[in-house]
Scaffold this motif. Sequence first.
Motif, mmCIF file in Angstrom:
data_model
loop_
_atom_site.group_PDB
_atom_site.id
_atom_site.type_symbol
_atom_site.label_atom_id
_atom_site.label_comp_id
_atom_site.label_asym_id
_atom_site.label_seq_id
_atom_site.Cartn_x
_atom_site.Cartn_y
_atom_site.Cartn_z
ATOM 1 N N SER A 80 1.225 5.401 0.803
ATOM 2 C CA SER A 80 0.707 6.541 1.561
ATOM 3 C C SER A 80 1.607 7.748 1.291
ATOM 4 O O SER A 80 2.696 7.616 0.735
ATOM 5 N N THR A 116 7.874 -0.767 6.156
ATOM 6 C CA THR A 116 7.681 0.543 5.519
ATOM 7 C C THR A 116 8.989 0.961 4.861
ATOM 8 O O THR A 116 10.037 0.949 5.498
ATOM 9 N N LYS A 117 8.887 1.323 3.583
ATOM 10 C CA LYS A 117 10.064 1.823 2.861
ATOM 11 C C LYS A 117 9.806 3.263 2.434
ATOM 12 O O LYS A 117 8.948 3.517 1.578
ATOM 13 N N PRO A 134 14.177 -0.045 4.426
ATOM 14 C CA PRO A 134 12.879 -0.291 5.061
ATOM 15 C C PRO A 134 13.031 -0.556 6.555
ATOM 16 O O PRO A 134 14.091 -0.961 7.033
ATOM 17 N N ARG A 164 0.833 -1.194 0.000
ATOM 18 C CA ARG A 164 0.000 0.000 0.000
ATOM 19 C C ARG A 164 0.874 1.252 0.000
ATOM 20 O O ARG A 164 1.952 1.273 0.592
ATOM 21 N N MET A 224 2.547 -5.249 4.076
ATOM 22 C CA MET A 224 1.907 -5.913 5.212
ATOM 23 C C MET A 224 1.530 -7.323 4.783
ATOM 24 O O MET A 224 0.882 -7.507 3.744
ATOM 25 N N GLN A 270 5.070 -6.192 9.124
ATOM 26 C CA GLN A 270 4.662 -4.871 8.652
ATOM 27 C C GLN A 270 5.932 -4.069 8.374
ATOM 28 O O GLN A 270 6.678 -3.758 9.304
ATOM 29 N N ASN A 314 5.413 6.701 1.187
ATOM 30 C CA ASN A 314 5.783 5.497 1.921
ATOM 31 C C ASN A 314 5.133 4.293 1.268
ATOM 32 O O ASN A 314 3.934 4.312 0.962
ATOM 33 N N GLY A 323 10.451 -1.786 10.200
ATOM 34 C CA GLY A 323 9.184 -2.368 10.605
ATOM 35 C C GLY A 323 9.381 -3.424 11.665
ATOM 36 O O GLY A 323 10.391 -3.433 12.388
ATOM 37 N N HIS A 373 4.172 0.533 2.040
ATOM 38 C CA HIS A 373 3.987 -0.364 3.170
ATOM 39 C C HIS A 373 3.775 -1.782 2.657
ATOM 40 O O HIS A 373 2.931 -2.009 1.775
#
Length: 376
Positions: free
Chosen positions: A71, A113-114, A128, A69, A86, A111, A82, A130, A84
């Motif tokens: 964002s 995040t990059k 990344p 995803r 997941m 989870q 970002n 998480g 994500h």
Amino acid sequence: RLATLGLMVVLLLTQSAAADEFSEVARVSMRLRLLQQAWNRDLVEQDPVVTQVMDAHVTGHQVTSVAVRLSAEPSGQMARLNLHGMGSIQSTTVGVTREAAVNSLGSHSFQLTKPVYFDGTRFLTQQPYGHVTASTQPTAVRTVVSGVPLLGRLGERIAWSETLRRQPTTNSIVARQVADDVVPEFNCKVEEELATANRSWAEMRRRFHGLVSAQHVEWRADTTSDGLTLRVGFRQPPGSYSALRPLTHTTFRPDPQVREDLVVTVSDGMINELLQGLRLNGLTLTDGALERLSTIDFGSAFSGGGTELATALKEAMMAPAEDFSLQFTDDTPLEMLFEEGGIALVLRFRVLLESGETSDLHRMTLQIAGGAAGPG
């Protein structure tokens, strides 16, 4: 003397400010939901499991489900996005030691995040971060003495007790192994896609710069929590003054229409920069060429490829004059003006009569209005 010195300081500061002036001439604003259509995805993979957990040789298979995803974060200096990742991993394994074999079901989650940054010219990233959690649940235990009267049940109870005692350590090791597998793979795939995006974007900018080579084009980007804005403009050299009318209003309104996902704004100064590439300065167009141009089916010519269109235009331009020709001026033969919500197309030319004198300079203004596209 003090007054003279003050005036010099003011002039220097003014010139410095002009050198740093960014004249925005075009803007593209995109809703986050539009960007998410390209980046959001769901993946499911099945893989074998072959690993070592303490003294146990573990084999089996696993199913990995990942949801990627996108964002955005508010950033005025550089677009900040970002990605994500997941996901969950469901595994069925058997761990074998010299004393026993333990069947387990694994349920792991992660989870990640990059961070991705975009300055208008290229995508930049960071490593990344998480967290990963791992949980394995033993479902069956068999020992070397399983099935042997008395000893079998005793051996299995001892194996169960030892397996449960080791469970926290096992989960910690498995979490580390999941992280070692998932994080590099997620990072590598994102890096590869961004590298491809950088190459495509660099080629697009190179072509665009070729159309406006007279000035140095600069690209800037910023984000809100709901979208990304790409700005195109020129930085003025020291001591110069821009005659272009920069964009002074925001096109991505705080309350855009619900269906407004992409807004493209361009100034007439930018359009006229592009029109210079047509090289109409001093061009002579005969009445025969005008007549042939009016018969070209541009829709079919475009669909047939650039070669077909170029051939049709070349043949039309070679038509001889019968009564007159139009000669475009050397200076600004074609200009477009955006004024009061309307579009004006200005042509400057002279008329060359086949039997008569050349006319004075003509200026013809065509008012162009947009038409309603209708529902959808």
